[in-house]
Scaffold this motif. Structure first.
Motif, PDB file in Angstrom:
ATOM      1  N   ARG A  32       0.837  -1.209   0.000  1.00  0.00           N
ATOM      2  CA  ARG A  32       0.000   0.000   0.000  1.00  0.00           C
ATOM      3  C   ARG A  32       0.869   1.256   0.000  1.00  0.00           C
ATOM      4  O   ARG A  32       0.368   2.368  -0.096  1.00  0.00           O
ATOM      5  CB  ARG A  32      -0.922   0.008   1.217  1.00  0.00           C
ATOM      6  CG  ARG A  32      -0.188   0.006   2.540  1.00  0.00           C
ATOM      7  CD  ARG A  32      -1.148   0.011   3.729  1.00  0.00           C
ATOM      8  NE  ARG A  32      -0.452  -0.037   5.005  1.00  0.00           N
ATOM      9  CZ  ARG A  32       0.044   1.026   5.627  1.00  0.00           C
ATOM     10  NH1 ARG A  32      -0.069   2.225   5.075  1.00  0.00           N
ATOM     11  NH2 ARG A  32       0.657   0.910   6.778  1.00  0.00           N
ATOM     12  N   ASP A  33       2.189   1.071   0.125  1.00  0.00           N
ATOM     13  CA  ASP A  33       3.134   2.186   0.162  1.00  0.00           C
ATOM     14  C   ASP A  33       4.057   2.143  -1.055  1.00  0.00           C
ATOM     15  O   ASP A  33       4.198   1.114  -1.717  1.00  0.00           O
ATOM     16  CB  ASP A  33       4.024   2.105   1.417  1.00  0.00           C
ATOM     17  CG  ASP A  33       3.243   2.161   2.707  1.00  0.00           C
ATOM     18  OD1 ASP A  33       2.123   2.701   2.697  1.00  0.00           O
ATOM     19  OD2 ASP A  33       3.763   1.663   3.715  1.00  0.00           O
ATOM     20  N   TYR A  34       4.699   3.278  -1.311  1.00  0.00           N
ATOM     21  CA  TYR A  34       5.870   3.299  -2.178  1.00  0.00           C
ATOM     22  C   TYR A  34       7.087   3.046  -1.292  1.00  0.00           C
ATOM     23  O   TYR A  34       7.178   3.583  -0.181  1.00  0.00           O
ATOM     24  CB  TYR A  34       6.006   4.647  -2.880  1.00  0.00           C
ATOM     25  CG  TYR A  34       4.826   4.959  -3.762  1.00  0.00           C
ATOM     26  CD1 TYR A  34       4.703   4.377  -5.021  1.00  0.00           C
ATOM     27  CD2 TYR A  34       3.807   5.803  -3.331  1.00  0.00           C
ATOM     28  CE1 TYR A  34       3.613   4.638  -5.827  1.00  0.00           C
ATOM     29  CE2 TYR A  34       2.707   6.072  -4.131  1.00  0.00           C
ATOM     30  CZ  TYR A  34       2.617   5.481  -5.373  1.00  0.00           C
ATOM     31  OH  TYR A  34       1.526   5.733  -6.163  1.00  0.00           O
ATOM     32  N   THR A  69       7.120   0.452  -6.583  1.00  0.00           N
ATOM     33  CA  THR A  69       5.874   1.198  -6.694  1.00  0.00           C
ATOM     34  C   THR A  69       4.760   0.561  -5.875  1.00  0.00           C
ATOM     35  O   THR A  69       4.856  -0.586  -5.422  1.00  0.00           O
ATOM     36  CB  THR A  69       5.463   1.339  -8.170  1.00  0.00           C
ATOM     37  OG1 THR A  69       4.445   2.335  -8.269  1.00  0.00           O
ATOM     38  CG2 THR A  69       4.938   0.018  -8.731  1.00  0.00           C
ATOM     39  N   TYR A  70       3.705   1.320  -5.710  1.00  0.00           N
ATOM     40  CA  TYR A  70       2.534   0.901  -4.936  1.00  0.00           C
ATOM     41  C   TYR A  70       1.699  -0.119  -5.711  1.00  0.00           C
ATOM     42  O   TYR A  70       1.530  -0.024  -6.919  1.00  0.00           O
ATOM     43  CB  TYR A  70       1.721   2.161  -4.620  1.00  0.00           C
ATOM     44  CG  TYR A  70       0.232   2.013  -4.537  1.00  0.00           C
ATOM     45  CD1 TYR A  70      -0.373   1.643  -3.336  1.00  0.00           C
ATOM     46  CD2 TYR A  70      -0.578   2.285  -5.627  1.00  0.00           C
ATOM     47  CE1 TYR A  70      -1.749   1.534  -3.245  1.00  0.00           C
ATOM     48  CE2 TYR A  70      -1.951   2.183  -5.555  1.00  0.00           C
ATOM     49  CZ  TYR A  70      -2.531   1.801  -4.357  1.00  0.00           C
ATOM     50  OH  TYR A  70      -3.891   1.696  -4.275  1.00  0.00           O
ATOM     51  N   TYR A  88       9.196   4.361   3.458  1.00  0.00           N
ATOM     52  CA  TYR A  88       7.872   3.892   3.050  1.00  0.00           C
ATOM     53  C   TYR A  88       6.923   5.096   3.055  1.00  0.00           C
ATOM     54  O   TYR A  88       6.741   5.744   4.094  1.00  0.00           O
ATOM     55  CB  TYR A  88       7.353   2.817   3.998  1.00  0.00           C
ATOM     56  CG  TYR A  88       8.223   1.592   4.078  1.00  0.00           C
ATOM     57  CD1 TYR A  88       8.023   0.509   3.230  1.00  0.00           C
ATOM     58  CD2 TYR A  88       9.265   1.518   5.012  1.00  0.00           C
ATOM     59  CE1 TYR A  88       8.829  -0.618   3.300  1.00  0.00           C
ATOM     60  CE2 TYR A  88      10.077   0.397   5.089  1.00  0.00           C
ATOM     61  CZ  TYR A  88       9.847  -0.661   4.235  1.00  0.00           C
ATOM     62  OH  TYR A  88      10.654  -1.782   4.301  1.00  0.00           O
ATOM     63  N   PRO A  90       3.027   6.274   2.021  1.00  0.00           N
ATOM     64  CA  PRO A  90       1.704   5.772   1.634  1.00  0.00           C
ATOM     65  C   PRO A  90       1.189   6.405   0.337  1.00  0.00           C
ATOM     66  O   PRO A  90       1.374   7.607   0.106  1.00  0.00           O
ATOM     67  CB  PRO A  90       0.816   6.151   2.823  1.00  0.00           C
ATOM     68  CG  PRO A  90       1.756   6.319   3.970  1.00  0.00           C
ATOM     69  CD  PRO A  90       3.018   6.868   3.369  1.00  0.00           C
ATOM     70  N   HIS A  91       0.526   5.591  -0.473  1.00  0.00           N
ATOM     71  CA  HIS A  91      -0.063   6.083  -1.723  1.00  0.00           C
ATOM     72  C   HIS A  91      -1.062   7.205  -1.456  1.00  0.00           C
ATOM     73  O   HIS A  91      -1.128   8.177  -2.216  1.00  0.00           O
ATOM     74  CB  HIS A  91      -0.744   4.928  -2.453  1.00  0.00           C
ATOM     75  CG  HIS A  91      -1.529   5.349  -3.660  1.00  0.00           C
ATOM     76  ND1 HIS A  91      -0.923   5.760  -4.829  1.00  0.00           N
ATOM     77  CD2 HIS A  91      -2.873   5.469  -3.872  1.00  0.00           C
ATOM     78  CE1 HIS A  91      -1.860   6.093  -5.711  1.00  0.00           C
ATOM     79  NE2 HIS A  91      -3.038   5.923  -5.154  1.00  0.00           N
TER      80      HIS A  91
END
Length: 211
Positions: A32-34, A69-70, A88, A90-91
């Protein structure tokens, strides 16, 4: 081996970690993160693949960056021990920043993954965050918020594919088309009013001349 961890500091919207790895071959499920990786010690051949069976391969060494990438599965393999730091992001936070930048909701965007790049700006953010984690100081929350926003903007500027395609409204028109139609309707109404006003003025002039 975990060497650094910001989670004990409760940083809002950003996590910073350090690891020491032996050579490995790992599958990383969709996140859910980059995840941004900064290499600290040792060089290695880094291989990865995302949505393709074809491996990409590059050399990583101290100061280099990898970008995951997410929402995308990937597999990574390296042939030497490495010391790294991870950010990290978050998107949802990157999406919020993109909305603020463009003053509209982006229908879709994708941060492109990178196996190994040289990016002094991202490298500097890692150094700042590591110093903040180890030393800290007044205004820590504001400092982390600032760095988080700068990283999001940097990713959008240099690594994002943006899609500005607009959603259709109930009439079947997108936002731009709907606004244009409303403008044309306004101009048509205003033109009709001006014509009527000119006719009334002409009628008034005729009456005055007749008198």
């Amino acid at each position: 081996k975990l060497t650094l961890d910001s989670q004990t500091h409760n940083w809002d919207g950003l996590t910073f970690k350090g690891y020491y790895y032996s050579d490995q071959d790992v599958h990383i499920p969709a996140m859910r993160d980059y995840m941004i990786v900064n290499y600290k010690q040792h060089a290695a051949e880094m291989r990865c693949k995302h949505d393709s069976p074809v491996w990409q391969s590059k050399i990583v060494k101290p100061g280099h960056i990898s970008l995951l990438t997410y929402g995308e599965d990937s597999r990574w393999s390296w042939d030497n021990q490495i010391s790294v730091s991870h950010i990290y992001l978050p998107h949802k936070d990157v999406n919020l920043i993109s909305t603020q930048i463009f003053n509209q909701e982006i229908s879709a965007f994708k941060i492109k993954p990178q196996v190994s790049i040289e990016d002094p700006i991202l490298d500097s953010y890692f150094n700042l965050l590591e110093h903040e984690l180890k030393i800290g100081g007044i205004g820590g929350d504001l400092f982390i918020e600032s760095i988080k926003n700068q990283i999001a903007i940097h990713l959008l500027r240099h690594f994002a594919d943006l899609d500005f395609s607009e959603r259709m409204c109930s009439s079947g028109l997108n936002k731009t088309q709907k606004e244009l139609l409303e403008e044309l309707e306004y101009l048509r109404t205003e033109n009709a009013f001006l014509k009527k006003l000119r006719a009334l003025r002409l009628e008034q002039e005729v009456k005055e001349n007749a008198e």
